[in-house]
Motif scaffolding. Structure first.
Motif, mmCIF file in Angstrom:
data_model
loop_
_atom_site.group_PDB
_atom_site.id
_atom_site.type_symbol
_atom_site.label_atom_id
_atom_site.label_comp_id
_atom_site.label_asym_id
_atom_site.label_seq_id
_atom_site.Cartn_x
_atom_site.Cartn_y
_atom_site.Cartn_z
ATOM 1 N N TYR A 59 7.381 -0.531 -0.369
ATOM 2 C CA TYR A 59 7.897 -1.808 0.113
ATOM 3 C C TYR A 59 7.629 -2.862 -0.950
ATOM 4 N N TYR A 60 8.532 -3.851 -1.033
ATOM 5 C CA TYR A 60 8.417 -4.858 -2.082
ATOM 6 C C TYR A 60 8.699 -6.253 -1.542
ATOM 7 N N GLY A 61 8.026 -7.228 -2.149
ATOM 8 C CA GLY A 61 8.346 -8.607 -1.864
ATOM 9 C C GLY A 61 9.712 -8.951 -2.448
ATOM 10 N N ASP A 62 10.350 -9.933 -1.869
ATOM 11 C CA ASP A 62 11.708 -10.283 -2.278
ATOM 12 C C ASP A 62 11.779 -10.706 -3.744
ATOM 13 N N SER A 63 10.746 -11.402 -4.211
ATOM 14 C CA SER A 63 10.801 -11.950 -5.565
ATOM 15 C C SER A 63 10.598 -10.890 -6.651
ATOM 16 N N VAL A 64 10.123 -9.710 -6.285
ATOM 17 C CA VAL A 64 9.868 -8.683 -7.300
ATOM 18 C C VAL A 64 10.736 -7.450 -7.100
ATOM 19 N N ASN A 65 11.432 -7.379 -6.008
ATOM 20 C CA ASN A 65 12.241 -6.207 -5.700
ATOM 21 C C ASN A 65 13.258 -5.958 -6.808
ATOM 22 N N GLY A 66 13.279 -4.732 -7.299
ATOM 23 C CA GLY A 66 14.187 -4.382 -8.381
ATOM 24 C C GLY A 66 13.569 -4.494 -9.757
ATOM 25 N N ARG A 67 12.409 -5.163 -9.851
ATOM 26 C CA ARG A 67 11.723 -5.317 -11.137
ATOM 27 C C ARG A 67 10.382 -4.597 -11.164
ATOM 28 N N PHE A 68 9.715 -4.521 -10.032
ATOM 29 C CA PHE A 68 8.396 -3.889 -9.935
ATOM 30 C C PHE A 68 8.519 -2.560 -9.209
ATOM 31 N N THR A 69 7.647 -1.626 -9.580
ATOM 32 C CA THR A 69 7.603 -0.329 -8.922
ATOM 33 C C THR A 69 6.157 0.051 -8.646
ATOM 34 N N ILE A 70 5.874 0.384 -7.394
ATOM 35 C CA ILE A 70 4.539 0.840 -7.019
ATOM 36 C C ILE A 70 4.560 2.359 -6.896
ATOM 37 N N SER A 71 3.499 2.995 -7.345
ATOM 38 C CA SER A 71 3.405 4.447 -7.246
ATOM 39 C C SER A 71 1.929 4.830 -7.127
ATOM 40 N N ARG A 72 1.702 6.084 -6.774
ATOM 41 C CA ARG A 72 0.328 6.545 -6.658
ATOM 42 C C ARG A 72 0.198 7.943 -7.227
ATOM 43 N N ASP A 73 -0.931 8.184 -7.851
ATOM 44 C CA ASP A 73 -1.276 9.505 -8.374
ATOM 45 C C ASP A 73 -2.551 9.919 -7.658
ATOM 46 N N ASP A 74 -2.405 10.706 -6.620
ATOM 47 C CA ASP A 74 -3.570 11.072 -5.816
ATOM 48 C C ASP A 74 -4.546 11.948 -6.597
ATOM 49 N N GLY A 75 -4.057 12.663 -7.586
ATOM 50 C CA GLY A 75 -4.950 13.477 -8.399
ATOM 51 C C GLY A 75 -5.906 12.631 -9.216
ATOM 52 N N LYS A 76 -5.460 11.426 -9.561
ATOM 53 C CA LYS A 76 -6.291 10.499 -10.322
ATOM 54 C C LYS A 76 -6.851 9.385 -9.440
ATOM 55 N N ASN A 77 -6.556 9.434 -8.148
ATOM 56 C CA ASN A 77 -7.020 8.390 -7.219
ATOM 57 C C ASN A 77 -6.647 7.003 -7.718
ATOM 58 N N THR A 78 -5.421 6.872 -8.162
ATOM 59 C CA THR A 78 -4.982 5.623 -8.774
ATOM 60 C C THR A 78 -3.625 5.214 -8.233
ATOM 61 N N VAL A 79 -3.486 3.917 -7.983
ATOM 62 C CA VAL A 79 -2.216 3.313 -7.599
ATOM 63 C C VAL A 79 -1.779 2.420 -8.756
ATOM 64 N N TYR A 80 -0.514 2.504 -9.088
ATOM 65 C CA TYR A 80 0.023 1.751 -10.217
ATOM 66 C C TYR A 80 1.034 0.700 -9.746
ATOM 67 N N LEU A 81 1.157 -0.351 -10.525
ATOM 68 C CA LEU A 81 2.231 -1.329 -10.329
ATOM 69 C C LEU A 81 2.888 -1.539 -11.684
ATOM 70 N N GLN A 82 4.054 -0.960 -11.850
ATOM 71 C CA GLN A 82 4.829 -1.150 -13.068
ATOM 72 C C GLN A 82 5.650 -2.421 -12.911
ATOM 73 N N MET A 83 5.453 -3.356 -13.812
ATOM 74 C CA MET A 83 6.128 -4.641 -13.731
ATOM 75 C C MET A 83 7.037 -4.790 -14.943
ATOM 76 N N ASN A 84 8.319 -4.858 -14.688
ATOM 77 C CA ASN A 84 9.318 -4.993 -15.752
ATOM 78 C C ASN A 84 10.031 -6.332 -15.641
ATOM 79 N N ASN A 85 10.659 -6.743 -16.733
ATOM 80 C CA ASN A 85 11.406 -7.997 -16.770
ATOM 81 C C ASN A 85 10.578 -9.145 -16.191
#
Length: 126
Positions: A59-85
């Motif tokens: 799920y994304y906030g309106d102001s970042v939708n289409g530019r940010f991507t959230i993902s998770r790597d459970d093997g590394k116990n890490t959540v990422y936020l890729q922020m573009n543009n």
């Protein structure tokens, strides 16, 4: 308990990219939805993104939708936020947060979530 440790913030020019990481640890792992909120000044925060426990739903906030991507790597116990543009208005302190119902409430500016990281600052220069 759940511990959240953010990293990856910094300075970037408008149009550039950053990737934030949230290292997750603690006895509650796997029981909470995890996401990101950001704060500029004052007590209110803006919901940025949330990912479900399964990782299937995002799920994304309106102001970042289409530019940010959230993902998770459970093997590394890490959540990422890729922020573009990135834009100057994206400048803020970004907090990794967790809560059993985070994805329901993360857009509420005054919600108090169960677990917070210490925050990582992002500055986007125009």
């Amino acid at each position: 308990q759940l511990q959240l440790a953010e990293s990856g913030g910094g300075f970037v020019r408008a149009g550039g990219s950053l990737r934030l990481s949230c290292q997750v640890s603690g006895s509650r792992m796997g029981l909470d939805e995890i996401g990101w909120v950001r704060q500029t000044s004052g007590p209110d925060h803006e919901g940025v993104a949330c990912i479900s426990i399964s990782g299937v739903n995002t799920y994304y906030g309106d102001s970042v939708n289409g530019r940010f991507t959230i993902s998770r790597d459970d093997g590394k116990n890490t959540v990422y936020l890729q922020m573009n543009n990135l834009k100057p208005e994206d400048s803020a302190t970004y907090f990794c947060v967790a809560d059993p119902l985070l994805c329901t409430w993360y857009k509420s500016p005054t919600s108090d979530f169960a677990f917070w990281g210490q925050g990582t600052p992002v500055t986007v220069t125009g």
